[in-house]
Design a protein around this motif. Structure first.
Motif, PDB file in Angstrom:
ATOM      1  N   HIS A 108      66.732  31.101 -17.701  1.00 18.56           N
ATOM      2  CA  HIS A 108      67.159  30.148 -16.680  1.00 18.56           C
ATOM      3  C   HIS A 108      67.239  28.750 -17.310  1.00 18.56           C
ATOM      4  O   HIS A 108      66.429  28.424 -18.179  1.00 18.56           O
ATOM      5  CB  HIS A 108      66.117  30.180 -15.555  1.00 18.56           C
ATOM      6  CG  HIS A 108      66.544  29.457 -14.330  1.00 18.56           C
ATOM      7  ND1 HIS A 108      66.374  28.104 -14.191  1.00 18.56           N
ATOM      8  CD2 HIS A 108      67.134  29.891 -13.196  1.00 18.56           C
ATOM      9  CE1 HIS A 108      66.839  27.738 -12.995  1.00 18.56           C
ATOM     10  NE2 HIS A 108      67.305  28.803 -12.380  1.00 18.56           N
ATOM     11  N   PRO A 109      68.216  27.927 -16.877  1.00 20.54           N
ATOM     12  CA  PRO A 109      68.349  26.593 -17.484  1.00 20.54           C
ATOM     13  C   PRO A 109      67.060  25.776 -17.438  1.00 20.54           C
ATOM     14  O   PRO A 109      66.750  25.045 -18.391  1.00 20.54           O
ATOM     15  CB  PRO A 109      69.450  25.919 -16.663  1.00 20.54           C
ATOM     16  CG  PRO A 109      69.757  26.832 -15.527  1.00 20.54           C
ATOM     17  CD  PRO A 109      69.301  28.182 -15.921  1.00 20.54           C
ATOM     18  N   ASP A 320      63.340  19.155 -13.406  1.00 23.59           N
ATOM     19  CA  ASP A 320      64.660  19.517 -12.858  1.00 23.59           C
ATOM     20  C   ASP A 320      65.716  18.434 -13.089  1.00 23.59           C
ATOM     21  O   ASP A 320      66.890  18.713 -13.233  1.00 23.59           O
ATOM     22  CB  ASP A 320      64.546  19.791 -11.359  1.00 23.59           C
ATOM     23  CG  ASP A 320      63.444  20.782 -11.052  1.00 23.59           C
ATOM     24  OD1 ASP A 320      63.736  21.832 -10.495  1.00 23.59           O
ATOM     25  OD2 ASP A 320      62.284  20.493 -11.404  1.00 23.59           O
ATOM     26  N   PHE A 335      70.040  25.318  -9.045  1.00 26.46           N
ATOM     27  CA  PHE A 335      69.085  25.972  -9.940  1.00 26.46           C
ATOM     28  C   PHE A 335      68.375  27.142  -9.269  1.00 26.46           C
ATOM     29  O   PHE A 335      67.948  28.074  -9.920  1.00 26.46           O
ATOM     30  CB  PHE A 335      68.012  24.980 -10.398  1.00 26.46           C
ATOM     31  CG  PHE A 335      68.525  23.968 -11.377  1.00 26.46           C
ATOM     32  CD1 PHE A 335      69.236  24.369 -12.498  1.00 26.46           C
ATOM     33  CD2 PHE A 335      68.307  22.621 -11.177  1.00 26.46           C
ATOM     34  CE1 PHE A 335      69.713  23.444 -13.406  1.00 26.46           C
ATOM     35  CE2 PHE A 335      68.780  21.685 -12.077  1.00 26.46           C
ATOM     36  CZ  PHE A 335      69.486  22.096 -13.188  1.00 26.46           C
ATOM     37  N   TYR A 336      68.199  27.046  -7.962  1.00 27.82           N
ATOM     38  CA  TYR A 336      67.383  28.043  -7.274  1.00 27.82           C
ATOM     39  C   TYR A 336      68.203  28.946  -6.357  1.00 27.82           C
ATOM     40  O   TYR A 336      67.655  29.655  -5.530  1.00 27.82           O
ATOM     41  CB  TYR A 336      66.264  27.338  -6.496  1.00 27.82           C
ATOM     42  CG  TYR A 336      65.461  26.425  -7.401  1.00 27.82           C
ATOM     43  CD1 TYR A 336      64.739  26.969  -8.466  1.00 27.82           C
ATOM     44  CD2 TYR A 336      65.462  25.052  -7.242  1.00 27.82           C
ATOM     45  CE1 TYR A 336      64.037  26.147  -9.339  1.00 27.82           C
ATOM     46  CE2 TYR A 336      64.757  24.223  -8.104  1.00 27.82           C
ATOM     47  CZ  TYR A 336      64.052  24.784  -9.147  1.00 27.82           C
ATOM     48  OH  TYR A 336      63.361  23.974 -10.016  1.00 27.82           O
ATOM     49  N   SER A 338      70.268  31.368  -7.432  1.00 27.24           N
ATOM     50  CA  SER A 338      70.512  32.666  -8.085  1.00 27.24           C
ATOM     51  C   SER A 338      71.991  33.017  -8.148  1.00 27.24           C
ATOM     52  O   SER A 338      72.347  34.189  -8.146  1.00 27.24           O
ATOM     53  CB  SER A 338      69.771  33.794  -7.363  1.00 27.24           C
ATOM     54  OG  SER A 338      68.411  33.542  -7.360  1.00 27.24           O
ATOM     55  N   ASP A 339      72.839  32.031  -8.199  1.00 28.77           N
ATOM     56  CA  ASP A 339      74.271  32.287  -8.301  1.00 28.77           C
ATOM     57  C   ASP A 339      74.619  32.461  -9.779  1.00 28.77           C
ATOM     58  O   ASP A 339      74.556  31.522 -10.563  1.00 28.77           O
ATOM     59  CB  ASP A 339      75.042  31.098  -7.704  1.00 28.77           C
ATOM     60  CG  ASP A 339      76.534  31.389  -7.630  1.00 28.77           C
ATOM     61  OD1 ASP A 339      77.022  32.243  -8.402  1.00 28.77           O
ATOM     62  OD2 ASP A 339      77.214  30.750  -6.804  1.00 28.77           O
ATOM     63  N   LEU A 340      75.004  33.712 -10.132  1.00 30.04           N
ATOM     64  CA  LEU A 340      75.236  34.003 -11.549  1.00 30.04           C
ATOM     65  C   LEU A 340      76.390  33.189 -12.139  1.00 30.04           C
ATOM     66  O   LEU A 340      76.399  32.892 -13.320  1.00 30.04           O
ATOM     67  CB  LEU A 340      75.493  35.500 -11.748  1.00 30.04           C
ATOM     68  CG  LEU A 340      74.273  36.387 -11.505  1.00 30.04           C
ATOM     69  CD1 LEU A 340      74.646  37.852 -11.666  1.00 30.04           C
ATOM     70  CD2 LEU A 340      73.141  36.038 -12.468  1.00 30.04           C
ATOM     71  N   LEU A 343      74.511  30.222 -13.269  1.00 30.98           N
ATOM     72  CA  LEU A 343      73.489  30.480 -14.292  1.00 30.98           C
ATOM     73  C   LEU A 343      74.084  30.931 -15.627  1.00 30.98           C
ATOM     74  O   LEU A 343      73.533  30.655 -16.682  1.00 30.98           O
ATOM     75  CB  LEU A 343      72.495  31.517 -13.776  1.00 30.98           C
ATOM     76  CG  LEU A 343      71.692  31.070 -12.547  1.00 30.98           C
ATOM     77  CD1 LEU A 343      70.876  32.214 -12.004  1.00 30.98           C
ATOM     78  CD2 LEU A 343      70.787  29.896 -12.907  1.00 30.98           C
ATOM     79  N   ARG A 344      75.222  31.651 -15.558  1.00 30.02           N
ATOM     80  CA  ARG A 344      75.841  32.163 -16.801  1.00 30.02           C
ATOM     81  C   ARG A 344      76.365  31.061 -17.715  1.00 30.02           C
ATOM     82  O   ARG A 344      76.735  31.301 -18.852  1.00 30.02           O
ATOM     83  CB  ARG A 344      77.020  33.080 -16.453  1.00 30.02           C
ATOM     84  CG  ARG A 344      76.559  34.455 -16.033  1.00 30.02           C
ATOM     85  CD  ARG A 344      77.636  35.485 -16.301  1.00 30.02           C
ATOM     86  NE  ARG A 344      77.166  36.792 -15.878  1.00 30.02           N
ATOM     87  CZ  ARG A 344      77.604  37.410 -14.793  1.00 30.02           C
ATOM     88  NH1 ARG A 344      78.547  36.870 -14.072  1.00 30.02           N
ATOM     89  NH2 ARG A 344      77.115  38.578 -14.457  1.00 30.02           N
TER      90      ARG A 344
END
Ligand code: DAH
Length: 346
Positions: A108-109, A320, A335-336, A338-340, A343-344
């Protein structure tokens, strides 16, 4: 009778020819060679025939029987072979095909940033330590000079844990800052101390573009003989230089935190406008990234360290914010979520 047998043989062979499965083959066998088949009946009734016929019919019937049995065996072998070939084809492995891609996750970033910050401090001789997220009022507040009536409590909207002591108090909470770990460290670790304390913290706040009820901080604590404000500034300058780049300007200003004296805030020059002033930095040209200060003597004393011998500095960074600044992200909730797709990119 031989004519009848001849017919039977022709029919049987014709039928056999069109058979396509082992199952059909079995029913064919029962029909033409089984105990109740016409062929078996003929063979059984041989004894009732006159001796001359018996020989001719008998010989022919046996010949038909042998022929049918032979054809059955051949057909069965052919069917089985075909079945085997089909399944071999199904299972065949082509070793020249490229492998199927195996989906591998990634960090995770926020975790990446945490690792990066810890690496910078580790290279300066710091040790990484962690503390509990469910904390006592004592370590989160009291030990850090934030007594029951202290107004600083109001600046941290606290999430209390529904637990009462015999005397009716609720001394357990979700820690509001990682500075609680420093309060534990002064009690347990003998100086010289050089630690960073990363982790999650919680506040009773509604989510918006810059707030979430859970976020990340990293606190730092240095305790030794002869530690001064120059050590604080030198260490944090070096951190800013390594994290934000060589030429980024850094500004220290006085600030107040109950557990340090004096207290400072450190800001970096805004990355968007280069210090001219924009929306991100509220037209100030600066973005505050951490609080710091010389640890209050009472905090050391409470932990059992003599403030006449040891001096100390501490700092606390909101994590953050850093990837938001670095990558130009304008909503912390990404960040929270959970959208890929988000995040990708890291
Ligand atoms: N705990 C403070 C907060 O959450 C940040 C902080 C300020 C930490 C000064 C420190 C410090 O260790 O010295 O706002």
């Amino acid at each position: 009778m031989t004519k009848q047998l001849e017919e039977l043989k022709v029919n049987a062979l014709q039928e056999l020819d069109s058979i396509d499965s082992i199952k059909e083959l079995e029913s064919w066998r029962v029909r033409y060679l089984g105990k109740k088949s016409s062929l078996t009946n003929v063979l059984r009734s041989l004894s009732t025939l006159p001796p001359a016929d018996k020989r001719v019919v008998g010989a022919y019937a046996n010949e038909v029987k042998a022929h049918l049995e032979d054809s059955l065996r051949q057909k069965e072998a052919a069917l089985r072979e075909r079945q085997l070939a089909a399944s071999a084809k199904r299972e065949a492995i082509d070793v020249t095909l490229p492998g199927r891609p195996f989906p591998v996750g990634r960090l995770h970033p926020i975790t990446l940033i945490l690792h990066e910050i810890c690496d910078i401090f580790v290279s300066m001789g710091f040790q990484v330590v962690e503390g509990p997220e469910v904390e006592w009022d004592y370590y989160n507040f009291e030990a850090l000079n934030i007594t029951k009536e202290h107004p600083a409590r109001d600046t941290m909207a606290t999430l209390w844990v529904d637990f009462k002591t015999d005397s009716g108090e609720s001394p357990m909470l979700l820690r509001t800052h990682t500075t609680s770990v420093s309060a534990r460290i002064v009690e347990t670790m003998p100086p010289p101390i050089r630690v960073v304390e990363p982790g999650k913290v919680y506040r009773y706040e509604a989510s918006d573009a810059t707030h979430t009820p859970m976020f990340y901080q990293i606190d730092g604590l240095v305790v030794d003989e002869g530690i001064t404000m120059a050590d604080l500034k030198g260490t944090l300058y070096e951190f800013a230089r390594r994290f934000f780049g060589e030429d980024r300007k850094v500004r220290f200003r006085c600030d107040y935190f109950p557990f340090v004296e004096p207290g400072v805030e450190m800001a970096i020059e805004c990355s968007v406008c280069g210090g001219k002033g924009c929306r991100l930095c509220s037209n100030t040209g600066w973005i505050e990234i951490l609080g710091a200060g010389m640890t209050h003597p009472q905090v050391l004393q409470r932990g059992g360290l003599d403030p006449e011998v040891y001096t100390s500095f501490a700092f606390g960074i909101g994590i953050d914010r850093l990837p938001m600044l670095r990558y130009g992200i304008d909503d912390i909730r990404l960040f929270y979520s959970s959208d890929l797709r988000f995040l990708r990119q890291f």
